[in-house]
Design an enzyme around this catalytic site. Sequence first.
Site, short mmCIF file in Angstrom:
data_model
loop_
_atom_site.label_atom_id
_atom_site.label_comp_id
_atom_site.label_asym_id
_atom_site.label_seq_id
_atom_site.Cartn_x
_atom_site.Cartn_y
_atom_site.Cartn_z
N GLU B 50 7.76 0.56 -8.21
CA GLU B 50 7.45 -0.81 -7.80
C GLU B 50 5.98 -1.00 -7.44
O GLU B 50 5.42 -2.09 -7.58
CB GLU B 50 8.33 -1.26 -6.64
CG GLU B 50 9.79 -1.48 -7.02
CD GLU B 50 10.62 -0.22 -6.96
OE1 GLU B 50 10.05 0.88 -6.80
OE2 GLU B 50 11.86 -0.32 -7.09
N PHE B 112 23.32 -2.48 3.37
CA PHE B 112 22.78 -1.55 2.38
C PHE B 112 21.54 -2.15 1.72
O PHE B 112 21.56 -3.29 1.27
CB PHE B 112 23.85 -1.23 1.32
CG PHE B 112 23.34 -0.30 0.26
CD1 PHE B 112 22.94 0.99 0.59
CD2 PHE B 112 23.22 -0.72 -1.06
CE1 PHE B 112 22.45 1.85 -0.38
CE2 PHE B 112 22.73 0.14 -2.03
CZ PHE B 112 22.34 1.42 -1.70
N GLN B 113 20.48 -1.38 1.70
CA GLN B 113 19.20 -1.79 1.11
C GLN B 113 18.64 -3.07 1.73
O GLN B 113 18.02 -3.89 1.05
CB GLN B 113 19.30 -1.90 -0.42
CG GLN B 113 19.55 -0.52 -1.02
CD GLN B 113 19.35 -0.46 -2.51
OE1 GLN B 113 19.57 -1.43 -3.22
NE2 GLN B 113 18.93 0.70 -3.00
N LYS B 162 20.67 -12.73 -2.04
CA LYS B 162 21.47 -12.74 -3.27
C LYS B 162 22.35 -13.99 -3.39
O LYS B 162 22.50 -14.56 -4.47
CB LYS B 162 22.32 -11.47 -3.32
CG LYS B 162 22.97 -11.29 -4.66
CD LYS B 162 23.46 -9.88 -4.90
CE LYS B 162 24.18 -9.88 -6.24
NZ LYS B 162 24.43 -8.58 -6.78
N MET B 480 -14.27 12.56 -3.49
CA MET B 480 -14.98 11.74 -2.51
C MET B 480 -14.83 12.29 -1.10
O MET B 480 -15.78 12.34 -0.33
CB MET B 480 -14.47 10.29 -2.58
CG MET B 480 -15.20 9.35 -1.67
SD MET B 480 -16.96 9.35 -1.99
CE MET B 480 -17.10 7.99 -3.13
C1 TPP Z 1 -3.61 6.14 -1.49
C2 TPP Z 1 -4.84 6.78 -0.99
N1 TPP Z 1 -4.75 7.93 -0.28
C3 TPP Z 1 -5.88 8.52 0.18
C4 TPP Z 1 -7.10 7.97 -0.04
C5 TPP Z 1 -8.35 8.64 0.49
N2 TPP Z 1 -9.23 9.04 -0.61
C6 TPP Z 1 -10.28 8.29 -0.99
S1 TPP Z 1 -11.07 8.92 -2.31
C7 TPP Z 1 -10.05 10.25 -2.39
C8 TPP Z 1 -10.22 11.30 -3.42
C9 TPP Z 1 -9.84 10.83 -4.76
O1 TPP Z 1 -9.80 11.93 -5.62
P1 TPP Z 1 -9.88 11.74 -7.18
O2 TPP Z 1 -8.94 10.71 -7.61
O3 TPP Z 1 -9.78 13.07 -7.85
O4 TPP Z 1 -11.33 11.11 -7.37
P2 TPP Z 1 -12.78 11.80 -7.20
O5 TPP Z 1 -13.28 11.37 -5.87
O6 TPP Z 1 -12.61 13.26 -7.30
O7 TPP Z 1 -13.56 11.21 -8.31
C10 TPP Z 1 -9.10 10.18 -1.36
C11 TPP Z 1 -8.07 11.20 -1.10
C12 TPP Z 1 -7.13 6.76 -0.75
N3 TPP Z 1 -8.27 6.11 -0.98
N4 TPP Z 1 -6.00 6.20 -1.22
#
Ligand code: TPP
Lengths: 160, 566
Positions: B50, B112-113, B162, B480
């Site tokens: 979803e 439920f749900q 529903k 990052m």
């Molecule tokens: C749903 C979610 N969880 C955690 C984060 C924190 N976060 C920001 S950037 C990042 C790393 C992303 O890794 P990747 O997709 O490999 O991208 P890269 O930075 O390596 O290019 C994380 C964990 C986020 N932005 N969104």
Amino acid sequence: MKHTLSVLLQNKPGVLSRVTGLFSGRGFNIESLSVAETLDASVSSLTLVTSGNDAIVEQITKQLHKLIDVIKVTDVSEGEFVEREMVLIRVKAESNTRAEVLRVIDIFRGKVVDVSPKSYTVEVTGSTTKIKAIIDILKPIGIKEIVRTGTIAMARASKS
Amino acid sequence: MGKINGSQAIIKCLQEEGVNTIFGFPGGAVIDLFDELMDSGIKNVLVRHEQGAVHAADGYARVTGEVGVALLTSGPGATNGVTGIATAYLDSIPIVVLTGQVPTALIGNDAFQEVDIVGITRPCTKHNYLVKDAKDLVPTLREAFHVARTGRPGPVLVDLPKDVVATMINFPERKPVRMQTYQPTYEPHMGQIEKACKTILGAKRPVLYVGGGVILSNANEELTELARRLDIPVTMTLMGLGGFPGTDPLSMGMLGMHGSYTANMAVSQCDVLIAVGARFDDRVTGRIDAFAPHAKIIHIDIDPTSISKNVKVDIPIVADCKHALTAMNTWLTQAKDLNEDEIKTKHEPWLATVNEWTEKHPMAYATDGEIIKPQYVIEMLSKLTGGDAIITTEVGQHQMWTAQFYKFNRPRRFITSGGLGTMGFGLPAAIGAKMAFPDELVIDVAGDGSIQMNIQELATAKQYGCPVKIAILNNNYLGMVRQWQELFYDKRYAGTVMEVTPDFVKLAEAYGAVGLRATKASEVEGVIKKALATDNLVIMDFTIAREEGVFPMVPAGKATTEMLLV
Ligand SMILES: Cc1ncc(C[n+]2csc(CCOP(=O)(O)OP(=O)(O)O)c2C)c(N)n1
Ligand SMILES: [Mg+2]
């Protein structure tokens, strides 16, 4: 700085939680809140006492206004206004203090609304300052229970 | 016309609103609606999660400017959609999310749900509704679309018990939606427009600071006109990219945490800052008291709460950006004794300073033999697509490199989760974009981490013949976060090393897609060309310089002039 906001809202389920959710979600203060329907049953009026600097209160007012169920927001404390609060106080009243309690109530133009062998239940209405004053005076005698309505407020009608 | 049931009424409402595609996932509470949709002529895209449905509806809305629609079942279906809703909320994207709900008689019984999805989403929707009475169904849906698309747009959720959906009703005639308590201000106050124009004409060092509002209100042409007629340099937020042509000499690129040296310096030195549809986000301003410290600030925004929220504004203009910019351009055209060439001449020294900054610190990177630099991949993508593809991203370093190195010349081409920063957004958003514009090239620039958050949507893309291209900048890190750890946590890479990553080429093949890999710089161009030449869904896996950083960088809480440059 304390501000008293008067808010008109649509009287629908969940509207109050939109208001309180806004305050908790954005870290704004609520010192008191009171709400009831107006002459028009589809509209509620809410009085909310909050505090913060001008920027915060401006943001609170705008955010309230942004809620889709909010009709009107007025910061009544910006001008002349009347505020009232009601309190119910159950105060210890035994033979040695009964007379004094009654005297205090009389001075504050309160009413005894319930009597028991050991207590009076008193109703007092007034500004927050007055409510605070009677509480301070009755406290040493022994307050058993207290319920306050929270402030309600209205801007004064224009004199012209 | 006789009575129709609630599902039929909902379909009719969707048709009235011009909806031809919705993204959904079924369940007990919405079987009726799915059944009715089957023969409705509305395309019902079955996602695999979803969250994907809501992001896809969001991507659809971002590229078209229309309202995107998602349909989810009650309980877990609805809660799975919440991240998508919050993502749309933070970026002001118009979507309507329809959720099934247990029958009204069971509400509140822990049926439920059953979840209180209206309660859950109250803080992350523009507005939401629980329809308890069948007679309110149609008016509520009409209101929902109206609220989603007008004013500052945003997500609206409608919860549909529903039994309400099963009730027979008369379909009320369509009338324009009027809401006593909701009337956004589109037209600017002319006194404020005049003040703003005079202030701009008096400026020596003006800067236009452009946010997503320009794109949402389709004001890019008006903005470009204003910038060009007076030679005002322009910087954009992440959400504003494409609002002004990235290749225009007046473009300084993005500002803020990973903005260009030029943009951040220009804001720090400008004497008039014209903020248009931007909200002074902390990722933009850095330390707030050091942001545009010498500037008179003009702020155009349709949402009064955005004005003077973080930074005190001198000339507020509450209005739709397009209307306000049009009014400003008209004012300038009609101004007597205004010689626009004189104003341009006056700005020459300022533009010279701006250009010097760019010469000193251009947006650049060091090459390293055959090691693939991520910036190079983005530059190649930009070059080989003529800067004209629809680019979605996930969240992380790859997202910032895309913002920095892909030259967006048009609005609604850069589709990214700015406010919430939702990893997993890019692939479903790309599917939504491709559904809207099947003839356009749609590329999801992804990280190896983020792509795994909604990888299941490859099946959706495959099922609906939706050949998006995915370019993974694979550093085997949550890059990052790793970068922050490198800079501020003594290189302790806690929880950021992806010790196990799937073989993305094989994974693509498992989904019936094409998998391509480049491990050397010299292979990058070939891989991209091959991907662009295939009709199929493609994953490109680029093994990039593992510990490359995103620069410039303003450390959180620092002034934007305190940039780390390498
Ligand atoms: C749903 C979610 N969880 C955690 C984060 C924190 N976060 C920001 S950037 C990042 C790393 C992303 O890794 P990747 O997709 O490999 O991208 P890269 O930075 O390596 O290019 C994380 C964990 C986020 N932005 N969104
Ligand atoms: Mg990574």
